[in-house]
Design an enzyme around this catalytic site. Structure first.
Site, PDB file in Angstrom:
ATOM      1  N   ASP A 163      -6.575   1.390   1.127  1.00 46.22           N
ATOM      2  CA  ASP A 163      -6.614   1.596   2.576  1.00 46.22           C
ATOM      3  C   ASP A 163      -7.987   1.165   3.088  1.00 46.22           C
ATOM      4  O   ASP A 163      -8.768   0.548   2.362  1.00 46.22           O
ATOM      5  CB  ASP A 163      -6.316   3.062   2.929  1.00 46.22           C
ATOM      6  N   LYS A 206       0.828  -1.205   0.000  1.00 50.07           N
ATOM      7  CA  LYS A 206       0.000   0.000   0.000  1.00 50.07           C
ATOM      8  C   LYS A 206       0.861   1.253   0.000  1.00 50.07           C
ATOM      9  O   LYS A 206       0.625   2.190  -0.779  1.00 50.07           O
ATOM     10  CB  LYS A 206      -0.934   0.016   1.215  1.00 50.07           C
TER      11      LYS A 206
END
Length: 257
Positions: free
Chosen positions: A169, A151
Site C-alpha cells: 500500500d 494488493k
C-alpha cells in the site's frame, strides 16, 4: 557476388566522436545486509508479536469486502460503514440478497460508494457462481473477481489463509523507497524486492509490521524518528536521529473506530 560475413565476424561499430557512453540502468538494490534486514524484523517482532490489521471482519468474505471498500478510504471510515452491513450480510448469499441499492445505503459514507456497491454485489455473484460461495485461496482466482486487484488479493491471502504475501500500500511503498529496504518505481517492484530480502521466518507478519510502522512512525509528511526502534539501522537520508526508541512490546491497537 560475395557472401555476407557471419555476425560474429562483423566489426563492432565505432562510437561517434563526442557521443556519450551508453548508460546501463541498474535495478535499485536493498541498502541493507541480510543481517541488518533480519535485525529490523526481529525488532518489529518484539515490538508487535501478533500484529493485526485494523479492518474489522468476521470471516474471509467480509475481509475481502472490507479490503475492496478500503480503496481510497480510511480503515476508520470503512469500519463505521461495515459494522451494520456485516451484521446482516456476512456471506455472499446474504450480500446478494441484500441487493446493490441496500448495500449502497450502508456504505454511502465511503468514497466511490456507488461503484463499490456494484463490485460487492458482482463479486458476491462470482463467488457463488464460480467458487461455491467460498473465497478462493489462490491469487489468480482472486484477481478475477470484480474490484479485486493484486494488493487486495495479497491482503486476503495473508490474513485469511496465512500465506506469505506482501500487499504494497502507500505506507509500504513509501518505506521501501524512503529507507532503501526495497526501492522501486512501482508497487510490484517494491513487492518483489521485499519478498526477496525479508527472512522467511518473518514473512507471515511482515506486511502488517511495515504498514503499522509507516502509519504511526515513518509517516508520510514527517517521520517520527525518535519513536523508531530501527533508527540506528535506518539508512534514510531523512532520519533525524541514530538513537533507536526503547524496544518494548506495545499494546495491540483497538480496532479502528
Amino acid at each position: 557476388m560475395t557472401n555476407p560475413k557471419p555476425k560474429d565476424q562483423l566489426k563492432p561499430k565505432k562510437p561517434q566522436p563526442g557521443a556519450k557512453p551508453r548508460r546501463i540502468s541498474k535495478k535499485p538494490a536493498c541498502l541493507y545486509s541480510p543481517a541488518e534486514v533480519h535485525e529490523i524484523f526481529r525488532r518489529f517482532a518484539v515490538q508487535r508479536p501478533e500484529p493485526k490489521g485494523e479492518l474489522e471482519h468476521v470471516n474471509a468474505f467480509t475481509l475481502l469486502v472490507a479490503v475492496v471498500l478500503s480503496a481510497q478510504a480510511t480503515d476508520i471510515g470503512v469500519n463505521k460503514a461495515t459494522r451494520a452491513l456485516f451484521a446482516i450480510a456476512d456471506t455472499p448469499q446474504k450480500m446478494l440478497a441484500l441487493g446493490e441499492a441496500r448495500v449502497g445505503e450502508y456504505i454511502r459514507t465511503i468514497g466511490l460508494w456507488r461503484n463499490k456497491a456494484k463490485n460487492v454485489i458482482a463479486l458476491s455473484q462470482a463467488l457463488i457462481r464460480d467458487h461455491g460461495g467460498a473465497v478462493p485461496d489462490n491469487r489468480d482466482q482472486l484477481v478475477e473477481l470484480p474490484g479485486v486487484g493484486r494488493k487486495t488479493a495479497n491482503v486476503v491471502l495473508n490474513m485469511a489463509f496465512g500465506q506469505h504475501t506482501m500487499a504494497v500500500d502507500t505506507h509500504i511503498f513509501r518505506i521501501g523507497n524512503r529507507i532503501g529496504l526495497a526501492p522501486g518505481k512501482t508497487p510490484e517492484q517494491v513487492e518483489a524486492g521485499l519478498m526477496k530480502v525479508i527472512p522467511d521466518e518473518y514473512m507471515r507478519h511482515a506486511h502488517h509490521w511495515l504498514i503499522l510502522h509507516g502509519r504511526y512512525v515513518c509517516k508520510a509528511r514527517k517521520p517520527d524518528c525518535p519513536m523508531c526502534v530501527i533508527a540506528d539501522i535506518c539508512k534514510s537520508a531523512e532520519k533525524t536521529t541514530d538513537i533507536p526508541a526503547p524496544l518494548v512490546p506495545i499494546e495491540p491497537l483497538a480496532a479502528a473506530q
